[in-house]
Enzyme design. Sequence first.
Site, mmCIF file in Angstrom:
data_model
loop_
_atom_site.group_PDB
_atom_site.id
_atom_site.type_symbol
_atom_site.label_atom_id
_atom_site.label_comp_id
_atom_site.label_asym_id
_atom_site.label_seq_id
_atom_site.Cartn_x
_atom_site.Cartn_y
_atom_site.Cartn_z
ATOM 1 N N LYS A 241 6.530 10.411 63.323
ATOM 2 C CA LYS A 241 5.607 9.532 62.613
ATOM 3 C C LYS A 241 5.348 8.234 63.379
ATOM 4 C CE LYS A 241 7.103 11.243 58.063
ATOM 5 N NZ LYS A 241 5.921 12.039 57.692
ATOM 6 N N HIS B 170 10.185 10.435 48.239
ATOM 7 C CA HIS B 170 9.855 11.722 48.847
ATOM 8 C C HIS B 170 10.920 12.726 48.435
ATOM 9 C CE1 HIS B 170 9.412 14.657 52.149
ATOM 10 N NE2 HIS B 170 8.223 14.148 52.389
#
Length: 409
Positions: free
Chosen positions: A224, A121
Amino acid sequence: MLSKEIRRYFPILNQEINGHPLVYLDSGATSQKPVQVIEAIKKYYEFDNSNVHRGVHTLGNRATEGYEGAREKVRKFINAKSTKEIIFTRGTTTAINTVARSYGLANVKEGDEIVITHMEHHSNIIPWQQLAKETGATLKYIDLEQDGTLSLEKVRATITDKTKIVSIVYVSNVLGTMNQIKEITQIAHAHGAIMVVDGAQAAPHLKLDVQNLDCDFLAFSGHKMCGPTGIGVLYGKQALLEEMEPIEFGGEMIDFVGLYESTWKELPWKFEGGTPIIAGAIGLGAAIDFLEEIGLEEIEKHEHELAALAMDKMSSIEGLTIYGPKDPSKRAGIVTFNLDDVHPHDVATVLDMNGIAVRAGHHCAQPLMKWLQCNSTARASFYIYNTEEDIDQLVAGLRTAKEYFSDVF
């Protein structure tokens, strides 16, 4: 698979989008929140709202107990040795930047190496790019296998005695690849390097044990894993954190302040400058309670089954390409795909018109998009509240998108 009864704890799922029941398949971006988390945050603001650590009044004590109680829950959740190793941050990005700015600037010099992969990421690329530029170190990438996995042979070939930091994602947010973190950590340590783990996509879905992994740092986000936004965790081995300097200065993190010199609090507070994320930490603690009641092993099994089912059913759609490992046992509950000649944003728009939420774009992983030889993809990511029926709705929506754009073109 997990009981559909779990869905009843998520009030947001009880709605229609564009006249269709909501099918939420974007948990890789952020998960939905159960009532237990919502109520824990509500309770703090209704009854306990106060700053922590400073006051001796009842509200201050209750807020401090909630905040520090959440830290202990995180410690147990990842099996850290001490709460001194648990730093609350704004999220994974802040946690990785803290390691790069504090540990990295103090320990990396010209000629050293920093090793990452093509599947990272952006939040696990840019901090190391900047560190390399500032120090003169070399940023190296471990090549991926054709199926988007890492081979330990290539890991061994890339990490050398010049390597000071290895930073790798546990679970790819695009490919779903589950990396062999314990084995990679052993290789890094054999060369005297430290191991940093981006656990953003792992913490919500896998049972983590930092002592077993032996990683030096682990970063993850609360939002998350059924927790609120704006709260995250940096785990670091105590010996390393003791040597590191804070990168934010001000209230809360100080011990003594003079006119020209100041000293810092002990761990973990020296890294938590300013009023901390109190409600966020309490909400994260409630999320951990919720996930542990279900069981992380059950969650992982559920997502493997959903991913396998989705890959099987989606593979029947002509012209659809699925990226990442073909073996469901090597991937988490993420299926990233493209339909031939249809832009992912168009696919996502058609799915949304049918009440199905997926992510479309480069997923903050542009180097990986280049490696995949595409500009963007669509992604379905599953969690505890998803069902087989959700997969069927996704497949039906994809067939609708394919038919629509076939007629258009």
